[in-house]
Write an enzyme that holds these catalytic residues in place. Structure first.
Site, PDB file in Angstrom:
ATOM      1  N   HIS A 236      20.798  37.949   9.825  1.00  0.00           N
ATOM      2  CA  HIS A 236      19.741  37.617  10.786  1.00  0.00           C
ATOM      3  C   HIS A 236      20.254  37.149  12.162  1.00  0.00           C
ATOM      4  O   HIS A 236      19.868  37.684  13.206  1.00  0.00           O
ATOM      5  CB  HIS A 236      18.883  36.471  10.239  1.00  0.00           C
ATOM      6  CG  HIS A 236      18.339  36.660   8.872  1.00  0.00           C
ATOM      7  ND1 HIS A 236      17.230  37.424   8.609  1.00  0.00           N
ATOM      8  CD2 HIS A 236      18.738  36.164   7.668  1.00  0.00           C
ATOM      9  CE1 HIS A 236      16.955  37.384   7.313  1.00  0.00           C
ATOM     10  NE2 HIS A 236      17.862  36.623   6.723  1.00  0.00           N
TER      11      HIS A 236
HETATM   12  O1  RIB Z   1      15.187  33.257   7.840  1.00  0.00           O
HETATM   13  C1  RIB Z   1      16.490  33.470   8.270  1.00  0.00           C
HETATM   14  C2  RIB Z   1      17.038  32.234   8.942  1.00  0.00           C
HETATM   15  O2  RIB Z   1      17.036  31.190   7.995  1.00  0.00           O
HETATM   16  C3  RIB Z   1      18.461  32.347   9.439  1.00  0.00           C
HETATM   17  O3  RIB Z   1      18.601  31.631  10.638  1.00  0.00           O
HETATM   18  C4  RIB Z   1      19.252  31.705   8.349  1.00  0.00           C
HETATM   19  O4  RIB Z   1      20.461  31.151   8.814  1.00  0.00           O
HETATM   20  C5  RIB Z   1      18.331  30.657   7.827  1.00  0.00           C
HETATM   21  O5  RIB Z   1      18.437  29.508   8.577  1.00  0.00           O
END
Ligand code: RIB
Ligand code: CA
Length: 307
Positions: A236
């Site tokens: 992500h």
């Molecule tokens: O939903 C994904 C996010 O949640 C990312 O930033 C991951 O590191 C968690 O914090």
């Protein structure tokens, strides 16, 4: 840029990209509670900077809890350390800054002449606190690029993505501030899957750092397989850094985004009006499409450049 993060496996990869890519200058790292406690996230940020050979970038500790809600950590996803996988026996050489995240942000934003972007890959608590305490300084933020939210469904509740779910009040406050805001949500980060060919490309780099990246992503793959049945995990957080590095990598559209804070079953949902149902004016750029080859090339080049 300043990277406000909660490392976290994907935050760690976002840090490496921000450190090494020549298109951005990483002025500081601020941490926030989210994936793990802020103490563990700060230790992990220091560890990543040590591994990357970037001892001069300050790492400052931020909020240890959301604005109003109890902290919900994601140890089911990121493990007991927040960055499970490879074992580290020694303390990282990079120290924690003697200033707080708030002080780091104030310092960078007041002293820097050119525009400063905050890339946020965790809950938006630190930025919301800056807005409350020093609106004069917060208004100097050129733009915020956030990994959080979704135009579709969530990943911690049916409708809430983790970074938004942890502190929806903070996310709402930041969106209402009027600071130019880009949201890179799950709908686009789920296009950034660490498939086997990507993992092999990291392994082929052949450096100790690339080996650690493979271990991190292998651990991340195991939790995504166990919790969500994914065949490959979505990386992500580097999507938000990639958007700043080259906007062409992450296509965005303008839309109105509001954060659900009162819903009985939907707290932390991002209501993204992609189809202009509401008549509310656009207040965000919303990421909708990832140029996968360009994304992975940029991250692979960054890791290779760090040696
Ligand atoms: O939903 C994904 C996010 O949640 C990312 O930033 C991951 O590191 C968690 O914090
Ligand atoms: Ca994160």
């Amino acid at each position: 840029m300043v990277l406000d993060c909660d490392p976290g496996h994907d935050d760690a990869m976002a840090l490496l990209l921000a450190i090494a890519d020549p298109a951005v200058e990483l002025l500081g790292v601020t941490t926030v509670a989210g994936n793990q406690t802020v103490g563990k996230c700060t230790l992990n940020a220091r560890r990543v900077l040590s591994l990357a050979g970037a001892p001069d970038i300050p790492v400052a500790r931020g909020a240890d809890r959301p604005l109003v809600r109890p902290l919900r950590i994601a140890d089911d996803v990121h493990g007991v350390t927040g960055l499970d996988g490879p074992l580290f026996e020694h303390e990282p050489k990079v120290p924690e800054a003697t200033i707080t995240a708030h002080e780091l942000l104030v310092g960078v934003l007041t002293k820097h002449d050119s525009p400063v972007t905050v890339v946020a890959t965790g809950a938006l608590t630190n930025i919301a606190r800056l807005l409350s305490a020093r609106p004069d300084v917060a208004s100097r933020i050129d733009q915020i690029v956030w990994m959080g939210g979704s135009t579709e469904r969530g990943n911690v509740t049916p409708y809430a993505e983790a970074n938004c779910f942890v502190d929806p009040e903070a996310a709402g406050q930041v969106l209402r501030s009027g600071i130019p805001f880009t949201m890179c949500g799950l709908n686009v980060t789920h296009q950034a899957l660490v498939t086997d060919d990507v993992l092999s490309a990291f392994a082929r780099i052949g450096t100790p750092l690339a080996g650690i990246c493979v271990e991190w992503m292998t651990f991340f793959a195991s939790t995504y397989r166990r919790l969500w049945g994914f065949t490959a995990p979505p990386l992500h957080d580097p999507v938000a850094v990639a958007r700043l590095i080259d906007p062409a990598i992450v296509r965005c559209v303008e839309a109105n985004v509001v954060i659900e804070t009162a819903g009985e079953w939907t707290a932390g949902a991002t209501a993204v009006d992609l189809h202009h149902y509401t008549g509310r004016p656009a207040n965000a750029r919303v990421a909708v499409e990832l140029d996968r080859p360009a994304y992975w090339t940029r991250i692979l080049d960054a890791v290779a450049a760090l040696g």
